[in-house]
Design a protein around this motif. Structure first.
Motif, PDB file in Angstrom:
ATOM      1  N   ALA A  57       0.823  -1.205   0.000  1.00  8.85           N
ATOM      2  CA  ALA A  57       0.000   0.000   0.000  1.00  8.85           C
ATOM      3  C   ALA A  57       0.858   1.256   0.000  1.00  8.85           C
ATOM      4  N   PRO A  58       1.602   1.512  -1.089  1.00  7.10           N
ATOM      5  CA  PRO A  58       2.420   2.724  -1.121  1.00  7.10           C
ATOM      6  C   PRO A  58       1.544   3.975  -1.148  1.00  7.10           C
ATOM      7  N   GLY A  59       1.993   4.989  -0.431  1.00 12.32           N
ATOM      8  CA  GLY A  59       1.265   6.255  -0.418  1.00 12.32           C
ATOM      9  C   GLY A  59       0.126   6.303   0.570  1.00 12.32           C
ATOM     10  N   VAL A  60      -0.050   5.263   1.377  1.00  9.49           N
ATOM     11  CA  VAL A  60      -1.132   5.253   2.360  1.00  9.49           C
ATOM     12  C   VAL A  60      -0.603   5.818   3.669  1.00  9.49           C
ATOM     13  N   GLY A  78      -8.469   1.378   4.809  1.00  8.56           N
ATOM     14  CA  GLY A  78      -7.754   2.642   4.859  1.00  8.56           C
ATOM     15  C   GLY A  78      -8.150   3.546   3.724  1.00  8.56           C
ATOM     16  N   LYS A  79      -7.336   4.554   3.526  1.00  8.05           N
ATOM     17  CA  LYS A  79      -7.617   5.528   2.472  1.00  8.05           C
ATOM     18  C   LYS A  79      -6.298   6.040   1.919  1.00  8.05           C
ATOM     19  N   ARG A  80      -6.217   6.140   0.607  1.00  5.18           N
ATOM     20  CA  ARG A  80      -5.044   6.726  -0.035  1.00  5.18           C
ATOM     21  C   ARG A  80      -5.480   8.020  -0.710  1.00  5.18           C
ATOM     22  N   ALA A  81      -4.806   9.090  -0.347  1.00  8.06           N
ATOM     23  CA  ALA A  81      -5.160  10.422  -0.841  1.00  8.06           C
ATOM     24  C   ALA A  81      -4.668  10.617  -2.267  1.00  8.06           C
ATOM     25  N   SER A  82      -5.278  11.550  -2.933  1.00  2.65           N
ATOM     26  CA  SER A  82      -4.907  11.896  -4.301  1.00  2.65           C
ATOM     27  C   SER A  82      -3.613  12.700  -4.300  1.00  2.65           C
ATOM     28  N   GLU A 100      -6.772   5.720  -5.868  1.00  2.65           N
ATOM     29  CA  GLU A 100      -6.915   6.628  -4.733  1.00  2.65           C
ATOM     30  C   GLU A 100      -8.312   6.468  -4.169  1.00  2.65           C
ATOM     31  N   GLY A 101      -8.432   6.735  -2.880  1.00  2.00           N
ATOM     32  CA  GLY A 101      -9.721   6.617  -2.224  1.00  2.00           C
ATOM     33  C   GLY A 101      -9.702   5.549  -1.143  1.00  2.00           C
ATOM     34  N   ALA A 102     -10.885   5.238  -0.639  1.00  4.10           N
ATOM     35  CA  ALA A 102     -11.023   4.265   0.446  1.00  4.10           C
ATOM     36  C   ALA A 102     -10.934   2.847  -0.104  1.00  4.10           C
ATOM     37  N   PHE A 103     -10.385   1.954   0.718  1.00  7.93           N
ATOM     38  CA  PHE A 103     -10.291   0.537   0.336  1.00  7.93           C
ATOM     39  C   PHE A 103     -10.565  -0.337   1.549  1.00  7.93           C
ATOM     40  N   ARG A 104     -10.916  -1.589   1.276  1.00  6.23           N
ATOM     41  CA  ARG A 104     -11.168  -2.577   2.322  1.00  6.23           C
ATOM     42  C   ARG A 104     -10.935  -3.967   1.739  1.00  6.23           C
ATOM     43  N   ARG A 105     -10.073  -4.742   2.390  1.00  4.94           N
ATOM     44  CA  ARG A 105      -9.821  -6.137   2.021  1.00  4.94           C
ATOM     45  C   ARG A 105     -10.154  -7.004   3.223  1.00  4.94           C
TER      46      ARG A 105
END
Length: 145
Positions: A57-60, A78-82, A100-105
């Protein structure tokens, strides 16, 4: 008239067409843009002592990461910003392949995973989650008399 030396299998052609259509409409993000595996990409392995999960998850931002374990179900969210420039008349984005945006695994863990022995560390964009196995489930050598 076009002639081929190899006869075509009509069912194979239909299968290829179906795969191409599925890829065209599949909207799950990956490192290359859109694919079928989701974000973050995962590597999952196991040893006799633990289950190892690596989430790429680079950039998180570590503050946005949430790791939960409940009833054998591990959730990574989590969430990765633009990183794109703000809306500006002089700036234009031509290609944007970065998710970019919210994710869930969510992952189902083996029955012998110990929910009280979980360690999660984020280093260089890789979230490493180690879940130890219960001592009662680990292999042991039994002396023969």
């Amino acid at each position: 008239m076009h002639r081929t030396f190899f006869p075509r299998d009509m069912l194979a052609e239909m299968d290829r067409l179906q795969r191409d259509m599925q890829q065209a409409f599949d909207l799950a993000p990956t490192i290359r843009g859109f694919g079928s595996n989701g974000f973050p990409a995962l590597n999952i392995g196991a040893t006799p002592q633990a289950v190892e999960i690596h989430a790429f998850a680079p950039g998180v931002d570590p503050g946005t990461l949430e790791v939960q374990l409940e009833r054998g179900l591990l959730t990574i969210a989590g969430k990765r910003a633009s990183v794109l420039p703000e809306a500006d008349a002089k700036a234009a984005v031509h290609i944007n392949e970065r998710f970019e945006g919210a994710f869930r695994r969510m992952l189902t863990l083996p029955d012998d995973a110990d929910p009280d022995a979980v360690d999660a560390k984020l280093t260089d964009g890789v979230l490493r989650i180690t879940i130890r196995r219960r001592a009662s489930a680990q292999p042991r050598r039994i002396a023969v008399q």
